[in-house]
Design a protein around this motif. Structure first.
Motif, PDB file in Angstrom:
ATOM      1  N   ILE A 160      -6.778   4.345  -5.580  1.00 26.15           N
ATOM      2  CA  ILE A 160      -8.105   3.874  -5.204  1.00 26.15           C
ATOM      3  C   ILE A 160      -8.624   2.964  -6.308  1.00 26.15           C
ATOM      4  CG2 ILE A 160      -9.345   5.814  -6.245  1.00 26.15           C
ATOM      5  CD1 ILE A 160     -11.253   5.692  -3.800  1.00 26.15           C
ATOM      6  N   MET A 161      -9.325   1.900  -5.927  1.00 33.87           N
ATOM      7  CA  MET A 161      -9.884   0.955  -6.886  1.00 33.87           C
ATOM      8  C   MET A 161     -11.357   1.281  -7.098  1.00 33.87           C
ATOM      9  SD  MET A 161      -7.383  -1.093  -7.739  1.00 33.87           S
ATOM     10  CE  MET A 161      -8.273  -2.414  -8.534  1.00 33.87           C
ATOM     11  N   VAL A 162     -11.738   1.581  -8.328  1.00 31.57           N
ATOM     12  CA  VAL A 162     -13.117   1.898  -8.671  1.00 31.57           C
ATOM     13  C   VAL A 162     -13.527   1.028  -9.848  1.00 31.57           C
ATOM     14  CG1 VAL A 162     -14.737   3.695  -9.390  1.00 31.57           C
ATOM     15  CG2 VAL A 162     -12.820   4.279  -7.891  1.00 31.57           C
ATOM     16  N   ASP A 163     -14.557   0.201  -9.628  1.00 38.10           N
ATOM     17  CA  ASP A 163     -15.030  -0.715 -10.673  1.00 38.10           C
ATOM     18  C   ASP A 163     -13.884  -1.568 -11.207  1.00 38.10           C
ATOM     19  OD1 ASP A 163     -17.597   0.330 -10.410  1.00 38.10           O
ATOM     20  OD2 ASP A 163     -17.208   1.890 -11.906  1.00 38.10           O
ATOM     21  N   ARG A 164     -13.078  -2.067 -10.298  1.00 37.06           N
ATOM     22  CA  ARG A 164     -11.956  -2.974 -10.588  1.00 37.06           C
ATOM     23  C   ARG A 164     -10.832  -2.310 -11.372  1.00 37.06           C
ATOM     24  NH1 ARG A 164     -15.018  -8.691 -12.181  1.00 37.06           N
ATOM     25  NH2 ARG A 164     -16.247  -8.844 -10.261  1.00 37.06           N
ATOM     26  N   LYS A 165     -10.830  -1.001 -11.391  1.00 34.40           N
ATOM     27  CA  LYS A 165      -9.764  -0.265 -12.066  1.00 34.40           C
ATOM     28  C   LYS A 165      -9.042   0.606 -11.044  1.00 34.40           C
ATOM     29  CE  LYS A 165     -12.060  -0.051 -16.582  1.00 34.40           C
ATOM     30  NZ  LYS A 165     -12.584   0.834 -17.650  1.00 34.40           N
ATOM     31  N   GLN A 166      -7.707   0.591 -11.119  1.00 33.26           N
ATOM     32  CA  GLN A 166      -6.918   1.378 -10.184  1.00 33.26           C
ATOM     33  C   GLN A 166      -6.732   2.794 -10.710  1.00 33.26           C
ATOM     34  OE1 GLN A 166      -2.349   1.373  -9.001  1.00 33.26           O
ATOM     35  NE2 GLN A 166      -3.373  -0.420  -8.108  1.00 33.26           N
ATOM     36  N   ILE A 167      -7.090   3.757  -9.865  1.00 35.87           N
ATOM     37  CA  ILE A 167      -6.917   5.169 -10.206  1.00 35.87           C
ATOM     38  C   ILE A 167      -5.795   5.725  -9.351  1.00 35.87           C
ATOM     39  CG2 ILE A 167      -8.011   7.441 -10.226  1.00 35.87           C
ATOM     40  CD1 ILE A 167     -10.683   6.039 -10.600  1.00 35.87           C
ATOM     41  N   SER A 168      -4.775   6.262 -10.007  1.00 36.62           N
ATOM     42  CA  SER A 168      -3.632   6.809  -9.286  1.00 36.62           C
ATOM     43  C   SER A 168      -3.982   8.151  -8.663  1.00 36.62           C
ATOM     44  CB  SER A 168      -2.436   6.971 -10.232  1.00 36.62           C
ATOM     45  OG  SER A 168      -1.365   7.631  -9.569  1.00 36.62           O
ATOM     46  N   LEU A 169      -3.540   8.343  -7.418  1.00 33.79           N
ATOM     47  CA  LEU A 169      -3.750   9.598  -6.704  1.00 33.79           C
ATOM     48  C   LEU A 169      -2.436  10.323  -6.464  1.00 33.79           C
ATOM     49  CD1 LEU A 169      -6.344   8.275  -4.102  1.00 33.79           C
ATOM     50  CD2 LEU A 169      -6.809   9.374  -6.295  1.00 33.79           C
ATOM     51  N   GLY A 170      -1.388   9.848  -7.141  1.00 36.57           N
ATOM     52  CA  GLY A 170      -0.099  10.532  -7.109  1.00 36.57           C
ATOM     53  C   GLY A 170       0.863  10.059  -6.037  1.00 36.57           C
ATOM     54  N   LEU A 171       2.098  10.539  -6.156  1.00 36.39           N
ATOM     55  CA  LEU A 171       3.161  10.263  -5.190  1.00 36.39           C
ATOM     56  C   LEU A 171       3.249  11.427  -4.207  1.00 36.39           C
ATOM     57  CD1 LEU A 171       5.854   8.934  -7.673  1.00 36.39           C
ATOM     58  CD2 LEU A 171       4.641   7.562  -5.955  1.00 36.39           C
ATOM     59  N   HIS A 172       3.521  11.106  -2.948  1.00 40.85           N
ATOM     60  CA  HIS A 172       3.547  12.133  -1.903  1.00 40.85           C
ATOM     61  C   HIS A 172       4.761  11.919  -1.010  1.00 40.85           C
ATOM     62  CE1 HIS A 172      -0.663  13.195  -2.902  1.00 40.85           C
ATOM     63  NE2 HIS A 172      -0.780  11.881  -3.133  1.00 40.85           N
ATOM     64  N   ALA A 173       5.400  13.015  -0.659  1.00 32.42           N
ATOM     65  CA  ALA A 173       6.580  12.934   0.206  1.00 32.42           C
ATOM     66  C   ALA A 173       6.198  12.591   1.636  1.00 32.42           C
ATOM     67  CB  ALA A 173       7.349  14.254   0.165  1.00 32.42           C
ATOM     68  N   LYS A 174       5.007  13.031   2.056  1.00 35.62           N
ATOM     69  CA  LYS A 174       4.561  12.791   3.423  1.00 35.62           C
ATOM     70  C   LYS A 174       3.397  11.797   3.439  1.00 35.62           C
ATOM     71  CE  LYS A 174       5.886  17.365   5.144  1.00 35.62           C
ATOM     72  NZ  LYS A 174       5.403  18.601   5.818  1.00 35.62           N
ATOM     73  N   LEU A 175       3.396  10.967   4.478  1.00 34.98           N
ATOM     74  CA  LEU A 175       2.326   9.975   4.626  1.00 34.98           C
ATOM     75  C   LEU A 175       0.968  10.653   4.800  1.00 34.98           C
ATOM     76  CD1 LEU A 175       1.318   7.069   5.007  1.00 34.98           C
ATOM     77  CD2 LEU A 175       1.947   7.239   7.427  1.00 34.98           C
ATOM     78  N   ASP A 176       0.930  11.732   5.566  1.00 35.27           N
ATOM     79  CA  ASP A 176      -0.336  12.439   5.816  1.00 35.27           C
ATOM     80  C   ASP A 176      -0.948  12.968   4.522  1.00 35.27           C
ATOM     81  OD1 ASP A 176      -0.086  11.928   8.485  1.00 35.27           O
ATOM     82  OD2 ASP A 176       0.764  13.881   9.001  1.00 35.27           O
ATOM     83  N   ASP A 177      -0.098  13.418   3.613  1.00 33.88           N
ATOM     84  CA  ASP A 177      -0.607  13.927   2.338  1.00 33.88           C
ATOM     85  C   ASP A 177      -1.209  12.800   1.502  1.00 33.88           C
ATOM     86  OD1 ASP A 177       0.253  16.425   3.069  1.00 33.88           O
ATOM     87  OD2 ASP A 177       2.155  16.293   1.971  1.00 33.88           O
ATOM     88  N   ALA A 178      -0.575  11.633   1.528  1.00 34.79           N
ATOM     89  CA  ALA A 178      -1.085  10.477   0.778  1.00 34.79           C
ATOM     90  C   ALA A 178      -2.413  10.012   1.352  1.00 34.79           C
ATOM     91  CB  ALA A 178      -0.060   9.349   0.810  1.00 34.79           C
ATOM     92  N   ILE A 179      -2.508  10.017   2.688  1.00 29.94           N
ATOM     93  CA  ILE A 179      -3.758   9.609   3.345  1.00 29.94           C
ATOM     94  C   ILE A 179      -4.871  10.597   3.008  1.00 29.94           C
ATOM     95  CG2 ILE A 179      -4.880   9.273   5.573  1.00 29.94           C
ATOM     96  CD1 ILE A 179      -2.152   8.346   6.655  1.00 29.94           C
ATOM     97  N   ALA A 180      -4.544  11.893   3.030  1.00 28.19           N
ATOM     98  CA  ALA A 180      -5.540  12.923   2.711  1.00 28.19           C
ATOM     99  C   ALA A 180      -6.039  12.779   1.282  1.00 28.19           C
ATOM    100  CB  ALA A 180      -4.928  14.303   2.927  1.00 28.19           C
ATOM    101  N   ALA A 181      -5.139  12.437   0.343  1.00 29.61           N
ATOM    102  CA  ALA A 181      -5.526  12.233  -1.052  1.00 29.61           C
ATOM    103  C   ALA A 181      -6.455  11.041  -1.183  1.00 29.61           C
ATOM    104  CB  ALA A 181      -4.276  12.048  -1.910  1.00 29.61           C
ATOM    105  N   ARG A 182      -6.153   9.999  -0.446  1.00 31.80           N
ATOM    106  CA  ARG A 182      -6.991   8.799  -0.480  1.00 31.80           C
ATOM    107  C   ARG A 182      -8.377   9.091   0.084  1.00 31.80           C
ATOM    108  NH1 ARG A 182      -8.121   3.286  -1.895  1.00 31.80           N
ATOM    109  NH2 ARG A 182      -9.785   2.780  -0.450  1.00 31.80           N
ATOM    110  N   LYS A 183      -8.461   9.793   1.209  1.00 29.91           N
ATOM    111  CA  LYS A 183      -9.749  10.105   1.821  1.00 29.91           C
ATOM    112  C   LYS A 183     -10.589  11.004   0.908  1.00 29.91           C
ATOM    113  CE  LYS A 183      -8.575   9.442   6.679  1.00 29.91           C
ATOM    114  NZ  LYS A 183      -9.524   8.318   6.817  1.00 29.91           N
TER     115      LYS A 183
END
Length: 201
Positions: A160-183
């Motif tokens: 996620i980009m916050v104040d022009r800085k990228q914050i990592s939300l990790g690597l995920h084996a499943k797409l649904d898990d990555a989407i949930a982390a982003r939300k």
């Protein structure tokens, strides 16, 4: 009276319009040193064309609409200046320029001015116009903002980009898990900001 002028009177257009129709072959007739030779049969063939071309498409018909105006009669009257005019009626019922279009344009300008004021207030607060439910970039392969596929790790990467800085939300084996982390990150970082923007709007 020349043949061009005669044809123009029959078609209800100008001589230059007739020359255009002759040049592109819409009206058949050879051009000689004395001018165009056009028979009455050629003019009748033009009237029978299934898809009339310019200037026939400019002919007026009763009930024809042009924006706010409706043609009341197809008959035109020639003014002193040589122009042809027809009787129209506005949607408000008046037959002269009533200012309806002008009023709408003024309302549009007021809306644009209001929108610009709102945008200025949002920017003065250091906010963006929208944080949540943003349109996904058409180049996104996952179809979700802030989620991409890492070929090297064979996993989905969320960020996620916050104040022009990228914050990592990790690597995920499943797409649904990555989407949930982003939300979840959007709720954490963007919910309060979105509420401030909504309040300004």
């Amino acid at each position: 009276m020349s043949r061009i002028t005669e044809i123009a009177r029959i078609l209800g257009c100008t001589g230059s319009n007739v020359c255009y129709l002759l040049r592109n072959g819409s009206i058949k007739g050879p051009r000689t040193s004395a001018g165009w030779k056009v028979t009455d049969e050629a003019i009748q063939e033009y009237f029978k064309m299934p898809t009339p071309v310019y200037p026939r498409k400019l002919w007026l018909h009763k009930g024809q609409q042009f924006g706010y105006w409706t043609v009341l009669t197809a008959k035109t009257v020639r003014t002193r200046s040589g122009n042809r005019v027809a009787l129209y009626q506005c949607i408000c019922g008046r037959s002269r320029s009533c200012g309806c279009r002008r009023a709408e344009n003024q309302n549009q300008l007021k809306g644009l001015d209001k929108g610009q004021i709102i945008m200025n207030q949002i920017h003065q607060k250091g906010l963006a116009p929208k944080y949540l439910n943003k349109q996904v970039n058409k180049n996104s392969k996952t179809g979700h903002t802030g989620v991409c596929w890492r070929e090297k790790e064979h996993k989905y990467y969320a960020y996620i980009m916050v104040d022009r800085k990228q914050i990592s939300l990790g690597l995920h084996a499943k797409l649904d898990d990555a989407i949930a982390a982003r939300k979840a990150a959007e709720e954490q970082y963007f919910r309060l900001r979105q509420e401030k923007v909504d309040a300004i709007k």
